[in-house]
Design a protein around this motif. Structure first.
Motif, PDB file in Angstrom:
ATOM      1  N   ALA A  97      27.253 -59.735  15.482  1.00 23.54           N
ATOM      2  CA  ALA A  97      26.414 -60.371  15.794  1.00 23.54           C
ATOM      3  C   ALA A  97      26.082 -59.634  17.429  1.00 23.54           C
ATOM      4  CB  ALA A  97      26.901 -61.560  16.722  1.00 23.54           C
ATOM      5  N   GLN A  98      27.224 -58.093  17.526  1.00 29.58           N
ATOM      6  CA  GLN A  98      27.464 -57.173  17.835  1.00 29.58           C
ATOM      7  C   GLN A  98      26.121 -56.064  18.266  1.00 29.58           C
ATOM      8  OE1 GLN A  98      31.366 -55.905  17.818  1.00 29.58           O
ATOM      9  NE2 GLN A  98      32.168 -57.171  20.215  1.00 29.58           N
ATOM     10  N   ALA A  99      26.255 -55.899  16.651  1.00 29.43           N
ATOM     11  CA  ALA A  99      25.080 -54.641  16.002  1.00 29.43           C
ATOM     12  C   ALA A  99      23.727 -55.486  16.196  1.00 29.43           C
ATOM     13  CB  ALA A  99      25.260 -54.627  15.064  1.00 29.43           C
ATOM     14  N   VAL A 100      23.399 -56.380  15.379  1.00 28.31           N
ATOM     15  CA  VAL A 100      22.200 -56.825  16.078  1.00 28.31           C
ATOM     16  C   VAL A 100      21.709 -57.214  17.691  1.00 28.31           C
ATOM     17  CG1 VAL A 100      20.756 -58.716  15.534  1.00 28.31           C
ATOM     18  CG2 VAL A 100      21.486 -58.294  14.172  1.00 28.31           C
ATOM     19  N   SER A 101      22.417 -57.472  18.805  1.00 33.18           N
ATOM     20  CA  SER A 101      21.990 -57.917  19.527  1.00 33.18           C
ATOM     21  C   SER A 101      21.831 -56.365  20.750  1.00 33.18           C
ATOM     22  CB  SER A 101      24.132 -58.155  20.964  1.00 33.18           C
ATOM     23  OG  SER A 101      24.123 -59.430  20.116  1.00 33.18           O
ATOM     24  N   ILE A 102      21.620 -55.244  19.902  1.00 37.72           N
ATOM     25  CA  ILE A 102      21.334 -54.257  21.044  1.00 37.72           C
ATOM     26  C   ILE A 102      20.123 -53.415  20.723  1.00 37.72           C
ATOM     27  CG2 ILE A 102      21.495 -51.206  19.932  1.00 37.72           C
ATOM     28  CD1 ILE A 102      24.304 -51.665  19.725  1.00 37.72           C
TER      29      ILE A 102
END
Length: 743
Positions: A97-102
């Motif tokens: 979720a953190q990586a995709v949020s970028i």
């Protein structure tokens, strides 16, 4: 080189502040306020923040209970409470979720930047000559920003924190310009954007309260950006609670003031147009408050850029910790290392994070993916709240946080997070939960040795304690009889240890309890034993067995069945007499050929007093085998006839009726009277059975009294006659166990 570490302000407050004051404030909140009115938006803002307040309470509970927090942010907290397997499944979802949020944030950066660049003649000419569409321009711009953020993250957290400090002041200026804009509006006839009274109830635009709540909620989920820096802090136990609470409080006040300002604007300026487009604050402010227009544009750019930077710090650190905890496949274990031998930055993890972000930029329609990411964050928040809730209610003595929260707050946070998931998309929410369960079972099997850790033990213990206290009020009779078996084995006889424990497990796994006791002769070294086994060391084995069998158990329970090994060091006859007189059944196990080779269990019936228990044990073993995935076994009751034909007929009908009433689903074999030794008869009819149950030597009965009336020496000799048969359970029943309900 010693690690410097960040303080509360730079390490937690600023990343959280910048992630919360993001694109929702500049692009979504104006439209929602125009449609819903100030009162509804006031309630939405407070409700949304109440979830993050509750989550921060739970985070504070978990953090202040730990001596060392470590890196990984919310994953680190989940791992401490839920254990390696379940915490790892949360951590993997959190990282993705953190990586995709970028990717989402850099696309949000490109949205207002592209039309701004088109006003530059050189850029507009280049785009037109190259035939680059608007969508492609935005993807290219987002990629460029990703590369810049990637390089900054590779340089290190200290460098990024300096950039974030600059962005922090720019965001304050941008939000502040919105707050003071009503006081500086130029008087232009017919173009005034502010009214004298706030729009309190909305403009009647067709949007529901909970739809508006779901649209606004992502604004408040930015606390993860600060919590994710747990491994870079000087004092995480202090900084994480203070920094996160302060960020929520300050941004909540900011959102309330900005919402009021938006409610002062004419609603028609904020609502979607006929073509579905949402008016831009930049354009709205441009005519009467130009300085606010410029600051909002800068705010949008820096808000999205700062959020991308924040997650370029937290996401690699989550992945780095997962790799170092051994939760990732071996072929990508290098993600837990730096480029450099003595480096401390998660640079390999940063590379993978960059690749994921770029793939999101070029993936096309992001609506579905954005919903999945939002739900993943909510799932993590829900689990953190549940962790603190379970720690509180389980009464774990080791859970002693210095932060004095309350389980109701954590439960509220968990319940509300689950409710918000349903508002987003209940089916996607179910899919996220299912995918996490799959991750959990894979990690449990391949990375945690099928052993649960964490709060589960304290929770289960609390439930058992509650049940045991109430079990004392219940009458423990023969109805619903369940085996509570005291299993005894010699620790120095390892050859028969495994089969004896297997039969004990088949008797007790699903229908009762087994208490393992290892008998260890004095002077012998302790071998490797099952972790749940108690060790009884000494030379008077009979006294050790009797003492352990009469020990009291929680809830008023006690051993009702004793399982003994076939070993000449024991006086089985004396032990059987002792236990029978005290109302405890006795089982003596003789090992034989493989337990699962035959689909039949033979019960040598000689009357209800002993036969009922044997039949019930056969049923329990068969049902356990079915639970374990083995073939269903036939239960066969074998009865030898006597000289009394009339009695034989009655007993045969009695057996048939017994099978029908007790629903044992078996068959009956009636044998004519036979003068041969009993072991020869058993060998003829039961040598192909998977298990044999028969009365234990020492019981006295008509016709075979000379066989059952044996001293210890004779007992041992008689047992030897069955040496070549399949496994045998010799049974001495202390009383007749009912096979069915008589009422």
């Amino acid at each position: 080189m010693a690690k410097k570490g960040f303080g509360t302000f730079k390490g937690v407050f600023i990343p959280s502040f910048e992630a919360i004051f993001g694109t929702v404030l500049f692009l979504v909140l104006p439209m929602l306020t125009g449609a819903m009115g100030f009162y509804n938006m006031l309630l939405i803002v407070v409700l949304a923040n109440s979830v993050t307040f509750a989550t921060t309470f739970s985070i504070s509970d978990c953090v202040t209970n730990l001596r060392k927090v470590g890196s990984g942010g919310m994953y680190a907290l989940a791992k401490r409470s839920f254990g390696k397997a379940f915490g790892g499944s949360i951590g993997i979802q959190l990282y993705l979720a953190q990586a995709v949020s970028i990717g989402f944030y850099v696309i949000g950066f490109a949205e207002p930047l592209q039309p701004l660049l088109m006003k530059i003649p050189m850029y507009a000419s280049w785009a037109a000559d190259a035939g680059i569409s608007v969508a492609l321009q935005k993807q290219l711009l987002a990629t460029v920003l990703s590369v810049i953020a990637f390089i900054a993250a590779l340089v290190g957290a200290d460098f990024v924190s300096k950039i974030q400090l600059l962005i922090f002041f720019i965001l304050i200026a941008a939000v502040g310009s919105i707050m003071i804009s009503p006081f500086f509006e130029k008087s232009v006839v017919g173009k005034s954007i502010f009214t004298s009274a706030p729009n309190l109830t909305g403009a009647g635009y067709a949007i529901g309260f909970w739809a508006a709540f779901a649209a606004f909620f992502p604004a408040v989920t930015g606390i993860d950006a600060g919590v994710g820096m747990s491994g870079e802090l000087k004092d995480p136990r202090r900084s994480l609670p203070i920094g996160t609470f302060l960020a929520i409080f300050v941004t909540l006040l900011g959102y309330l003031v900005v919402t009021y300002v938006f409610s002062l604007m004419r609603p028609e300026l904020l609502l979607p147009q006929a073509d579905g487009s949402v008016p831009s604050l930049v354009k709205i402010f441009s005519s009467t408050v130009p300085f606010a227009s410029y600051m909002v544009l800068i705010g949008i750019l820096f808000a999205t850029g700062s959020s991308a930077l924040a997650y370029f710090l937290t996401a690699p650190r989550t992945l780095h910790t997962l790799a170092n905890d051994g939760l990732l496949p071996n072929f990508i274990s290098f993600l837990g290392r730096d480029f450099f031998k003595d480096g401390r930055e998660p640079r390999w993890a940063t590379v993978l994070t960059f690749l994921i972000a770029v793939s999101i930029i070029w993936s096309g329609d992001l609506t579905f993916v954005s919903t999945v990411v939002g739900i993943c964050f909510l799932v993590v928040y829900g689990w953190i709240n549940l962790a603190a809730f379970l720690e509180r209610i389980s009464g774990n003595p080791s859970f002693r946080p210095t932060f004095k929260g309350h389980w109701l707050v954590s439960f509220y946070g968990f319940a509300f997070a689950i409710g918000v998931i349903a508002l987003f998309n209940i089916w996607i929410g179910i899919g996220v939960f299912v995918s996490q369960l799959i991750l959990f079972f894979l990690l449990l099997r391949f990375r945690a040795g099928n052993k649960l850790e964490g709060v589960w033990w304290g929770l289960i213990f609390s439930v058992l304690q509650w049940g045991f206290k109430r079990a004392k009020r219940l009458i423990q009779g023969t109805k619903n009889w369940r085996p509570i078996v005291g299993v005894f084995f010699f620790a120095d006889e390892t050859s028969y240890l495994k089969p004896e424990l297997e039969i004990a497990e088949r008797i007790s796994s699903f229908k009762g309890l087994a208490l393992l006791n290892a008998l260890l002769p004095a002077g012998k070294e302790l071998p490797e034993l099952p972790p749940e086994a108690s060790v009884l060391r000494g030379s008077d084995f009979s006294s050790l067995i009797v003492g352990a069998s009469f020990a009291s158990l929680p809830g008023g329970l006690g051993v009702n069945t004793v399982m003994l090994p076939l070993d000449r060091r024991l006086n089985h006859l004396d032990l059987m007499d002792e236990f029978s007189s005290q109302g405890k059944h006795v089982l003596i196990y003789k090992h034989g050929s493989a337990f699962q080779e035959s689909p039949r269990i033979d019960v040598w019936w000689k009357g209800k007093s002993n036969g009922n228990l044997m039949a019930l044990l056969a049923y329990i073993i068969r049902e356990t085998d079915l639970q374990l995935g083995f073939e269903k076994k036939e239960i066969r009751l074998i009865r030898m006839l006597s000289d009394d034909n009339q009695k034989n007929e009655i007993e045969k009908k009695e057996l048939e009726s017994l099978l029908e009433l007790s629903r044992l689903d078996g068959s009956i074999l009636v044998l004519d009277k036979d003068e041969r030794p009993f072991d020869d008869i058993v060998s003829e009819h039961s040598s192909d059975a998977s298990l044999i149950l028969m009365g234990a030597p020492g019981q006295r009965g008509a016709g075979l009294a000379r066989w059952f009336s044996l001293d210890k020496r004779g007992f041992d000799k008689q047992i030897e006659k069955f040496e070549n048969l399949p496994p045998i359970l010799f049974v001495r029943s202390a009383y007749s166990v009912p096979l069915f309900d008589e009422y």
